[in-house]
Scaffold this motif. Sequence first.
Motif, PDB file in Angstrom:
ATOM      1  N   SER A  88       7.515 -37.360  -1.785  1.00 13.62           N
ATOM      2  CA  SER A  88       8.926 -37.042  -1.597  1.00 13.62           C
ATOM      3  C   SER A  88       9.046 -35.844  -0.664  1.00 13.62           C
ATOM      4  CB  SER A  88       9.586 -36.738  -2.942  1.00 13.62           C
ATOM      5  OG  SER A  88       8.899 -35.695  -3.602  1.00 13.62           O
ATOM      6  N   VAL A  89      10.136 -35.804   0.081  1.00  8.28           N
ATOM      7  CA  VAL A  89      10.347 -34.701   1.020  1.00  8.28           C
ATOM      8  C   VAL A  89      10.540 -33.390   0.269  1.00  8.28           C
ATOM      9  CG1 VAL A  89      11.791 -33.881   2.917  1.00  8.28           C
ATOM     10  CG2 VAL A  89      11.335 -36.316   2.670  1.00  8.28           C
ATOM     11  N   GLY A  90      11.216 -33.428  -0.871  1.00  7.54           N
ATOM     12  CA  GLY A  90      11.442 -32.215  -1.633  1.00  7.54           C
ATOM     13  C   GLY A  90      10.194 -31.641  -2.275  1.00  7.54           C
ATOM     14  N   GLY A  91       9.099 -32.378  -2.313  1.00  4.56           N
ATOM     15  CA  GLY A  91       7.862 -31.887  -2.913  1.00  4.56           C
ATOM     16  C   GLY A  91       6.835 -31.406  -1.917  1.00  4.56           C
ATOM     17  N   VAL A  92       7.227 -31.188  -0.662  1.00  8.14           N
ATOM     18  CA  VAL A  92       6.275 -30.740   0.360  1.00  8.14           C
ATOM     19  C   VAL A  92       5.675 -29.398  -0.018  1.00  8.14           C
ATOM     20  CG1 VAL A  92       6.074 -30.025   2.770  1.00  8.14           C
ATOM     21  CG2 VAL A  92       7.382 -32.068   2.183  1.00  8.14           C
ATOM     22  N   TRP A  93       6.510 -28.463  -0.482  1.00  7.68           N
ATOM     23  CA  TRP A  93       5.999 -27.141  -0.847  1.00  7.68           C
ATOM     24  C   TRP A  93       5.009 -27.231  -1.994  1.00  7.68           C
ATOM     25  CZ3 TRP A  93       6.489 -24.243  -5.393  1.00  7.68           C
ATOM     26  CH2 TRP A  93       6.111 -22.906  -5.294  1.00  7.68           C
ATOM     27  N   ALA A  94       5.295 -28.066  -2.998  1.00  7.80           N
ATOM     28  CA  ALA A  94       4.394 -28.198  -4.145  1.00  7.80           C
ATOM     29  C   ALA A  94       3.057 -28.824  -3.726  1.00  7.80           C
ATOM     30  CB  ALA A  94       5.065 -29.042  -5.223  1.00  7.80           C
ATOM     31  N   LEU A  97      -4.722 -27.540 -10.743  1.00  6.80           N
ATOM     32  CA  LEU A  97      -4.374 -26.826 -11.969  1.00  6.80           C
ATOM     33  C   LEU A  97      -3.386 -25.700 -11.695  1.00  6.80           C
ATOM     34  CD1 LEU A  97      -7.866 -26.638 -13.743  1.00  6.80           C
ATOM     35  CD2 LEU A  97      -5.974 -28.216 -14.174  1.00  6.80           C
ATOM     36  N   TYR A  98      -3.603 -24.972 -10.595  1.00 12.53           N
ATOM     37  CA  TYR A  98      -2.691 -23.874 -10.266  1.00 12.53           C
ATOM     38  C   TYR A  98      -1.310 -24.412  -9.933  1.00 12.53           C
ATOM     39  CZ  TYR A  98      -0.771 -19.728  -8.003  1.00 12.53           C
ATOM     40  OH  TYR A  98       0.018 -18.671  -7.664  1.00 12.53           O
ATOM     41  N   ALA A  99      -1.244 -25.483  -9.149  1.00 11.68           N
ATOM     42  CA  ALA A  99       0.059 -26.036  -8.757  1.00 11.68           C
ATOM     43  C   ALA A  99       0.818 -26.556  -9.970  1.00 11.68           C
ATOM     44  CB  ALA A  99      -0.141 -27.146  -7.729  1.00 11.68           C
TER      45      ALA A  99
END
Length: 444
Positions: A82-88, A98-100
């Motif tokens: 998804s475009v909104g999950g690029v940062w994640a 695990l960190y994410a």
Amino acid sequence: MSAERAGINGRSRPVVPVWERLRLSDRMRRLLLEGDTEGRYGGQTDSDAGYRLTMALAVGCSQPGRAWSPADFHHALIYTPSVGGVWARRLRERKGTLYAEAKLTAMLEKASQLVAASPVIRGRDDAIEALGSIRRLVEGRTWPARRGADTDQKNLAARLRLCERAGGVEHVVSVRQLAELMNCAKATAEASDRRLKKDGWLVLVASGSGKDHGSRWVLRVPPEEEVTSGAQPGQLQATGSRGAETVPPTHTGATRTDTEALAALMGHDAFHRHAHGTSGARLLTCLDPVDGLDVAQLSRATGLHRTTVMRRMRGLVEDQLVVELDGNFLLAPALSVPGQLHLDGQVLSQAAEHHGTAGLGERRRARHRRDRHNYRRWLAERAEHRHRRRPVLELVPEGVLDPDTGELLDEAWAGWDVRDRARPVWRGWTPPGAGRGAAAGACA
């Protein structure tokens, strides 16, 4: 991810995305699938903008009846393109899965706590309804032109306009931006903020810090509405009576100051304090192009004295903003359209030219731009000075020690270890007859 999932009795059924299965709102669904197309969550860097977008998604996924589990949040942002999950997904590439996942879980828990502590607003309609109740309360009160009450009304009108753009009672504004909207000095806006905070209209959530951050405020109805006794609606209490100087009375008449029109009108140069002023803007927003109002009605609607009303109305009539007919005042045809006030820039500009206030608003904005520029430069100079290394104070002068051989050249420093010129160390006194070799040995 597979397009089908095995069901009961060997049947297969299509996989429903989590944002459809848990009824994510349309706005949050577009934000997740298309990204920040409207530029609402921009930051100073791409990482800052991505964090803000992800936090907005976490708040949207924590609304009552739409609460997501951490696994759903991880699946939508990390394991779905998804475009909104690029940062994640970039966070996962840099610091691991695990960190994410732990970071997204913490953000979802923080958003859940924020939603639980806030009033339930499930959409823009609820937010507009909450703002409407505040607007009706502001318009239903009489704001007399003493002790800054009329300035407070301008302040609330400007903030209501900002809140409608923001979509809720929470908004971000700097004191200079607010002063430009109110068409007043920065100190006047600051004094009005203090009064409104004391009276319960405003709550400061976070004070602005940095070069491009305004303060975050929440607009609300005062928690305790004092009920005045001994005065009818629309009447001021007698001098010395309880509540006579603290609580402005409400009025039940049909004539009220339109705060929407006031917010659009008060920033013009024609309503500078050296022209028609705040009182002129308030009076003009009470008028109608068809039904006229007399001085007594305008005085009750605005809380102004009859003499002040008459003086201001004569000035408005002179500038062709108002028409007088048999003691009643009507909105001029140039400023009226059916049902509302129309801002004719040419007529208002002529009024500003007549009073000599044309261009004062632009001068104030230019002064504020210079202030912001000087403040940014001061921040940069302070940061540079903070990271600048202080010069090392050298206690041993030049020529005491030979830089090539390390031999002591100045007998006055005999007994000192001067290899570090900033920190000479006493090693013991050497007799003068021992010679330079002994002194150099002591230094070594």
